[in-house]
Design an enzyme around this catalytic site. Structure first.
Site, PDB file in Angstrom:
ATOM      1  N   TYR A  33       6.120  -2.551  -6.478  1.00  0.00           N
ATOM      2  CA  TYR A  33       5.663  -3.369  -5.340  1.00  0.00           C
ATOM      3  C   TYR A  33       6.655  -4.502  -5.044  1.00  0.00           C
ATOM      4  CZ  TYR A  33       1.270  -1.111  -6.795  1.00  0.00           C
ATOM      5  OH  TYR A  33       0.311  -0.212  -7.147  1.00  0.00           O
ATOM      6  N   ASP A 179      -7.759   0.803  -3.334  1.00  0.00           N
ATOM      7  CA  ASP A 179      -7.253   1.804  -2.397  1.00  0.00           C
ATOM      8  C   ASP A 179      -7.876   3.198  -2.480  1.00  0.00           C
ATOM      9  OD1 ASP A 179      -5.638  -0.428  -2.407  1.00  0.00           O
ATOM     10  OD2 ASP A 179      -3.789   0.676  -2.162  1.00  0.00           O
ATOM     11  N   GLU A 410      -0.853  -3.039 -14.870  1.00  0.00           N
ATOM     12  CA  GLU A 410      -1.583  -3.066 -13.601  1.00  0.00           C
ATOM     13  C   GLU A 410      -3.052  -2.683 -13.815  1.00  0.00           C
ATOM     14  OE1 GLU A 410       0.166  -0.294 -10.892  1.00  0.00           O
ATOM     15  OE2 GLU A 410      -1.019  -0.951  -9.160  1.00  0.00           O
TER      16      GLU A 410
HETATM   17  C1  GLC Z   1      -2.179  -1.435  -4.939  1.00  0.00           C
HETATM   18  C2  GLC Z   1      -3.588  -1.938  -5.145  1.00  0.00           C
HETATM   19  C3  GLC Z   1      -3.821  -3.197  -4.320  1.00  0.00           C
HETATM   20  C4  GLC Z   1      -2.733  -4.214  -4.625  1.00  0.00           C
HETATM   21  C5  GLC Z   1      -1.326  -3.601  -4.476  1.00  0.00           C
HETATM   22  C6  GLC Z   1      -0.225  -4.529  -4.957  1.00  0.00           C
HETATM   23  O1  GLC Z   1      -1.972  -1.003  -3.650  1.00  0.00           O
HETATM   24  O2  GLC Z   1      -4.528  -0.965  -4.841  1.00  0.00           O
HETATM   25  O3  GLC Z   1      -5.069  -3.768  -4.595  1.00  0.00           O
HETATM   26  O4  GLC Z   1      -2.865  -5.315  -3.797  1.00  0.00           O
HETATM   27  O5  GLC Z   1      -1.249  -2.447  -5.235  1.00  0.00           O
HETATM   28  O6  GLC Z   1      -0.446  -4.940  -6.277  1.00  0.00           O
END
Ligand code: GLC
Length: 448
Positions: A33, A179, A410
């Site tokens: 991310y 999600d 996570e």
């Molecule tokens: C995933 C999770 C979401 C979170 C993102 C970044 O998409 O489902 O809740 O905000 O990761 O951590």
């Protein structure tokens, strides 16, 4: 709990937050991310408050600098230093309308749960501990944030009240933050799945994580299709119900929405806005009443997602259905019904993301079984709000042990505790700091 274990966990959490700081915002994790996420920023600020309040405020500011004129706070604010090719779906795919300084950073057009007022209040509450300068800074930051937080609530409670029942709808599963939850299975089945979209837009999540943990291609094609559908109308909400295949009222999202009004009441009080504080409290009461009216299965007492298009409640028992426990005005019988679910073999502490007894409970896959620290942090908050101090303490200890033993992952395997998904994950680290600091006094305890 051993002092040594607490110190180790504290130090490792601080290290994660240092590694993931990107100058003016925090990334959830470096590889998976590489941008800024909306509700992550809120959970992260809650932990940063203890070690670096300046960064907590900076992170929230970066996010709200990308707020849209209609009040929506985008679920991702893109970092221009990350190449389009390094993350899908990136800024070119979202192609949101340009305005103001968003040209520089870019964002998505969807939202996430509005945790930010809660976070701002928590950071403010802790500022005094860092001395007079921090307390002064906190007040200035609250002043800057308050109208923006109010605009966010306005957007969600009006433009997004697609069901016209006093709750906000999510129009994409990603907006829930949960999600891939089974809560959307019935609703997402009504969304056309065009697998050809996946050859046009290649998913990147599988390059950096295990396919067994991630959504299936079929669901991913639907996720992409839903963005394209929302985008086709310029991300406008007016008349959306007629032209968009997914609109759902989530109990977790709406419980956070109501709690945000309570946090805004506290913030308005500090800023001397007494009348506004009363309005925020009234709104919290109205959202709470709408949740109990619309999202509760009266036979079981459990809360579920409501599909606004079909009018049906999802049958899945998900952790999101426990989160109305955060609401101080929830009637006692409803609190007891949630507690019965929480104590049943379906859940237990720490709470898995989905009913352990369900045939499709999945110990590995994203939001379909594993344990998340942010969800458990919210459950603990609910336990404290209603005075379940023993359970709250058991949960605090269980979370600390889980992260200390397995790392700042996570999410976690719901039976072995093994760390899954991204390592060195920011909100796990940040909330660990908050749990270690052990503030067992609830921010919004029931009056009296
Ligand atoms: C995933 C999770 C979401 C979170 C993102 C970044 O998409 O489902 O809740 O905000 O990761 O951590």
């Amino acid at each position: 709990m051993h002092a040594e274990m607490s110190a180790e966990l504290w130090n490792s959490a601080v290290r994660v937050l240092d590694i993931n700081w990107a100058g003016d915002h925090m990334v959830p994790s470096r590889r998976l991310y590489p941008h800024q996420w909306s509700w992550d920023a809120a959970f992260i600020a809650i932990g940063l408050a203890y070690v670096n309040p300046t960064r907590a405020w900076r992170d929230l500011r970066s996010l709200f600098e990308a707020q849209w004129p209609d009040g929506r706070v985008p679920h991702i604010v893109f970092d221009p230093a990350t190449a389009e090719a390094d993350y899908f779906p990136g800024p070119a795919f979202w192609n949101v309308p340009a305005y103001g300084n968003r040209a520089a950073r870019g964002s998505t057009g969807i939202v996430q749960p509005p945790m930010h007022a809660i976070a701002a209040w928590e950071v403010y509450r802790h500022a005094a501990a860092h001395g007079a300068n921090c307390a002064h800074q906190a007040r200035t930051e609250l002043q800057w944030l308050y109208p923006r937080l109010v605009a966010q609530q306005r957007y969600l409670t009006t433009d997004r009240d697609l069901g016209r029942g006093g709750l906000a709808s999510i129009v994409h599963p990603w907006e829930s933050g949960l999600d891939n939850s089974p809560a959307w299975d019935d609703s997402i089945a009504n969304v056309p799945a065009d697998l050809a979209l996946l050859s046009r837009y290649r998913r990147r999540d599988l390059d950096v994580s295990d396919a067994a943990h991630r959504p299936t291609d079929l669901d991913y094609a639907r996720y992409v299709g839903l963005v394209l559908s929302y985008q086709a109308g310029g991300y406008a909400d007016h008349g959306l119900l007629d032209r968009h295949a997914f609109a759902v009222e989530c109990p977790a999202f709406n419980s956070i929405l109501a709690s945000a009004e309570l946090a805004l009441a506290q913030i308005a009080g500090v800023l001397g806005l007494t009348a506004a504080a009363g309005t925020h409290r009234d709104r919290a009461g109205q959202i709470t009443a709408a949740i109990t009216r619309r999202l509760r299965d009266s036979a079981t007492g459990m809360f579920h997602a409501l599909d606004v298009k079909t009018g049906k409640l999802s049958a899945a028992n998900c952790a999101s259905g426990l989160l109305p426990l955060m609401l101080p005005d929830l009637p006692a019988a409803m609190v007891e019904a949630i507690m019965a679910q929480l104590r049943s073999p379906r859940f237990g502490l720490p709470v898995p993301s989905y009913d352990r007894t369900a045939a499709d409970f999945d110990t590995m896959r994203y939001w379909r079984g594993p344990v998340w620290i942010n969800v458990n942090w919210l459950v603990r908050r609910g336990l404290l709000v209603h005075g379940f101090r023993d359970e709250a303490e058991d949960l605090r200890t269980a979370m600390i042990r889980l992260v200390h033993r397995n790392g700042h992952f996570e999410y976690f395997h719901p039976t072995t505790g093994e760390g899954l998904g991204a390592p060195a994950f920011s909100w796990t680290a940040a909330l660990s700091l908050d749990l270690l600091a052990d503030r067992s006094v609830p921010a919004y305890a029931k009056a009296g």
